[in-house]
Design an enzyme around this catalytic site. Structure first.
Site, PDB file in Angstrom:
ATOM      1  N   GLN A   1      -3.195 -13.383 -24.124  1.00 37.14           N
ATOM      2  CA  GLN A   1      -1.943 -13.335 -24.865  1.00 37.14           C
ATOM      3  C   GLN A   1      -0.818 -14.093 -24.175  1.00 37.14           C
ATOM      4  O   GLN A   1       0.009 -14.735 -24.838  1.00 37.14           O
ATOM      5  CB  GLN A   1      -1.526 -11.883 -25.091  1.00 37.14           C
ATOM      6  CG  GLN A   1      -0.282 -11.733 -25.960  1.00 37.14           C
ATOM      7  CD  GLN A   1      -0.108 -10.333 -26.495  1.00 37.14           C
ATOM      8  OE1 GLN A   1      -1.057  -9.559 -26.568  1.00 37.14           O
ATOM      9  NE2 GLN A   1       1.110  -9.993 -26.881  1.00 37.14           N
TER      10      GLN A   1
ATOM     11  N   THR B   1      -5.048   6.395   0.244  1.00 36.96           N
ATOM     12  CA  THR B   1      -6.340   6.387   0.931  1.00 36.96           C
ATOM     13  C   THR B   1      -6.403   5.315   2.013  1.00 36.96           C
ATOM     14  O   THR B   1      -7.324   5.326   2.825  1.00 36.96           O
ATOM     15  CB  THR B   1      -7.497   6.161  -0.062  1.00 36.96           C
ATOM     16  OG1 THR B   1      -7.307   4.922  -0.753  1.00 36.96           O
ATOM     17  CG2 THR B   1      -7.577   7.292  -1.070  1.00 36.96           C
ATOM     18  N   GLY B   2      -5.462   4.376   2.021  1.00 36.97           N
ATOM     19  CA  GLY B   2      -5.432   3.366   3.065  1.00 36.97           C
ATOM     20  C   GLY B   2      -5.050   3.960   4.407  1.00 36.97           C
ATOM     21  O   GLY B   2      -4.451   5.030   4.491  1.00 36.97           O
TER      22      GLY B   2
ATOM     23  N   ASP C   1       0.856  -1.191   0.000  1.00 33.06           N
ATOM     24  CA  ASP C   1       0.000   0.000   0.000  1.00 33.06           C
ATOM     25  C   ASP C   1       0.888   1.235   0.000  1.00 33.06           C
ATOM     26  O   ASP C   1       2.009   1.193   0.524  1.00 33.06           O
ATOM     27  CB  ASP C   1      -0.925   0.009   1.229  1.00 33.06           C
ATOM     28  CG  ASP C   1      -2.227   0.750   0.983  1.00 33.06           C
ATOM     29  OD1 ASP C   1      -2.175   1.976   0.723  1.00 33.06           O
ATOM     30  OD2 ASP C   1      -3.303   0.125   1.057  1.00 33.06           O
ATOM     31  N   ASN C   2       0.379   2.336  -0.570  1.00 28.46           N
ATOM     32  CA  ASN C   2       1.129   3.597  -0.513  1.00 28.46           C
ATOM     33  C   ASN C   2       0.458   4.623   0.391  1.00 28.46           C
ATOM     34  O   ASN C   2       0.914   5.764   0.488  1.00 28.46           O
ATOM     35  CB  ASN C   2       1.296   4.182  -1.922  1.00 28.46           C
ATOM     36  CG  ASN C   2      -0.010   4.676  -2.519  1.00 28.46           C
ATOM     37  OD1 ASN C   2      -1.097   4.306  -2.067  1.00 28.46           O
ATOM     38  ND2 ASN C   2       0.089   5.507  -3.551  1.00 28.46           N
TER      39      ASN C   2
ATOM     40  N   THR D   1     -20.317  -2.491  -0.391  1.00 31.64           N
ATOM     41  CA  THR D   1     -19.909  -3.340   0.718  1.00 31.64           C
ATOM     42  C   THR D   1     -19.575  -2.463   1.915  1.00 31.64           C
ATOM     43  O   THR D   1     -19.018  -1.377   1.767  1.00 31.64           O
ATOM     44  CB  THR D   1     -18.675  -4.176   0.317  1.00 31.64           C
ATOM     45  OG1 THR D   1     -18.985  -4.933  -0.872  1.00 31.64           O
ATOM     46  CG2 THR D   1     -18.269  -5.132   1.419  1.00 31.64           C
TER      47      THR D   1
ATOM     48  N   TYR E   1     -12.787   6.722 -12.240  1.00 31.63           N
ATOM     49  CA  TYR E   1     -12.896   5.440 -11.542  1.00 31.63           C
ATOM     50  C   TYR E   1     -13.525   4.371 -12.419  1.00 31.63           C
ATOM     51  O   TYR E   1     -12.922   3.328 -12.673  1.00 31.63           O
ATOM     52  CB  TYR E   1     -13.701   5.612 -10.259  1.00 31.63           C
ATOM     53  CG  TYR E   1     -13.796   4.367  -9.411  1.00 31.63           C
ATOM     54  CD1 TYR E   1     -12.648   3.796  -8.859  1.00 31.63           C
ATOM     55  CD2 TYR E   1     -15.017   3.768  -9.138  1.00 31.63           C
ATOM     56  CE1 TYR E   1     -12.727   2.657  -8.072  1.00 31.63           C
ATOM     57  CE2 TYR E   1     -15.106   2.629  -8.354  1.00 31.63           C
ATOM     58  CZ  TYR E   1     -13.958   2.079  -7.819  1.00 31.63           C
ATOM     59  OH  TYR E   1     -14.042   0.948  -7.037  1.00 31.63           O
TER      60      TYR E   1
ATOM     61  N   VAL F   1       2.003   1.148  -6.690  1.00 32.54           N
ATOM     62  CA  VAL F   1       2.107   0.170  -7.773  1.00 32.54           C
ATOM     63  C   VAL F   1       2.002   0.785  -9.162  1.00 32.54           C
ATOM     64  O   VAL F   1       2.062   0.046 -10.161  1.00 32.54           O
ATOM     65  CB  VAL F   1       1.075  -0.964  -7.622  1.00 32.54           C
ATOM     66  CG1 VAL F   1       1.347  -1.751  -6.353  1.00 32.54           C
ATOM     67  CG2 VAL F   1      -0.357  -0.442  -7.663  1.00 32.54           C
TER      68      VAL F   1
ATOM     69  N   ARG G   1     -18.739   7.501   2.185  1.00 33.99           N
ATOM     70  CA  ARG G   1     -19.710   6.495   1.770  1.00 33.99           C
ATOM     71  C   ARG G   1     -20.977   6.622   2.605  1.00 33.99           C
ATOM     72  O   ARG G   1     -20.956   7.102   3.732  1.00 33.99           O
ATOM     73  CB  ARG G   1     -19.122   5.093   1.893  1.00 33.99           C
ATOM     74  CG  ARG G   1     -17.854   4.916   1.096  1.00 33.99           C
ATOM     75  CD  ARG G   1     -17.397   3.483   1.108  1.00 33.99           C
ATOM     76  NE  ARG G   1     -15.963   3.399   0.851  1.00 33.99           N
ATOM     77  CZ  ARG G   1     -15.387   2.393   0.218  1.00 33.99           C
ATOM     78  NH1 ARG G   1     -16.102   1.402  -0.236  1.00 33.99           N
ATOM     79  NH2 ARG G   1     -14.077   2.381   0.028  1.00 33.99           N
TER      80      ARG G   1
END
Length: 323
Positions: free
Chosen positions: A165, A38-39, A34-35, A178, A148, A60, A189
């Site tokens: 491929q 938002t985590g 994770d960077n 969820t 998004y 990533v 949310r």
């Protein structure tokens, strides 16, 4: 499923941190990535106490290097709520495009299987209801939310194309709304909005007239679907969501009732491209996995409320719709 080694991106997020705990409970080794765009670092506190969890802080959109053999690359990294991806639109596009490519290349190099977390947002504001996986969606490609939903559509296209491929074994899930423990109260949310607003004595904000619908599933049901799909060699998208449909106004009233509140409801304009209806057709998941949600919405909401009543409150983000 025997013990496996899994690279899991988005490990500090709501779904990622819960998934990491589930996989480790099932006896597997998880390398979390994770960077922290938002985590939440707090989501890793429990995981860091576990011997089968290691963590790499990394974005990533740049190539990721992992030593040794890997059985799975599971890509769950992306801003996922409207306030977050509208705040970080370019990053959202890049983690789902460049990030997906780098991780697929890592899976190819390692001979690993690849698991993509996609979203019900790929269906846009649907004109087919409920939404089966065969429905191609009704999406505004240049609207604010396109950073998004179009990014996820591209991620699905890239994943399936590279699978064909380069013969990479893949899984794709389309996650419908969820909720549960470890969601960030500040992410805008709908359920966490309502819980936070009641806790802090604010009116409940409902966008439009509140008649727009969503289908809310509890996190434990989603995790069960993910784990089951890992055992099934199926490379097409699978909807994971709750086919019970509720209006946003119904959710507001249920949350208010469960929290013993008389908070008033405040209506605000509906955001651009906000879907009017969202409900999964889960026939494919039932047939392939023998899966369907088991946790009743009222029970899941009550459990989530109890979790957040024991957590410190954060500043709520307003005005971004009902993910």
């Amino acid at each position: 499923m025997s013990t496996i080694k899994i690279v899991l991106t988005g490990a500090a997020g709501f779904i990622g941190s819960n998934l990491a705990a589930r996989l480790i409970d099932d006896g597997h080794e998880v390398i979390g990535v994770d960077n922290f765009l938002t985590g939440q670092r707090d989501n890793l506190a429990y995981l860091r106490t576990l011997s089968r969890f290691t963590f790499i802080e990394h974005d990533v959109i740049e190539p990721l290097s992992i030593a040794g053999d890997v059985d799975w690359i599971m890509h769950f990294a992306s801003p996922a709520s409207p306030p977050r991806y509208l705040r970080h639109p370019v990053e959202t596009l890049r983690v789902n495009s460049e990030g997906t490519r780098h991780l697929l290349e890592l899976a190819r190099d390692k001979g690993a299987q690849f698991f993509l977390a996609s979203t019900s947002e790929i269906y846009g504001n649907p004109d087919v209801h409920p939404q089966p996986e065969s429905y191609c969606g009704y999406v505004n490609p240049i609207g604010a939310r396109s950073c998004y939903n179009e990014a996820k559509r591209y991620a699905e296209a890239l994943t399936t194309t590279m699978s064909r491929q380069y013969d990479i074994p893949i899984r794709i899930i389309r996650i419908f709304n969820t909720f549960g423990p470890r969601m960030d109260l500040k992410d805008g949310r709908v359920i966490t909005n309502f819980i936070h607003q009641i806790q802090s004595g604010q009116p409940l904000t409902v966008y439009g007239d509140g008649s727009q619908t969503r289908s809310f599933q509890y996190i434990d049901d989603l995790l069960e679907g993910i784990v089951r799909l890992m055992d099934v060699p199926y490379g097409q998208p699978v909807n994971l969501g709750n086919p019970e449909e509720y209006s946003i106004l119904e959710i507001a009233r249920m949350t208010r009732e469960l929290m013993g509140s008389q908070a008033p409801i405040e209506y605000r304009p509906l955001p651009e491209d906000d879907p009017r209806r969202r409900k999964p057709d889960i026939s494919r998941a039932r047939q392939l996995l023998g899966w369907e949600p088991r946790v009743r919405l009222r029970d899941a909401l009550a459990h989530t409320i109890r979790y957040y009543q024991g957590q410190p409150q954060g500043q709520l983000i307003h005005g971004m719709g009902d993910l």
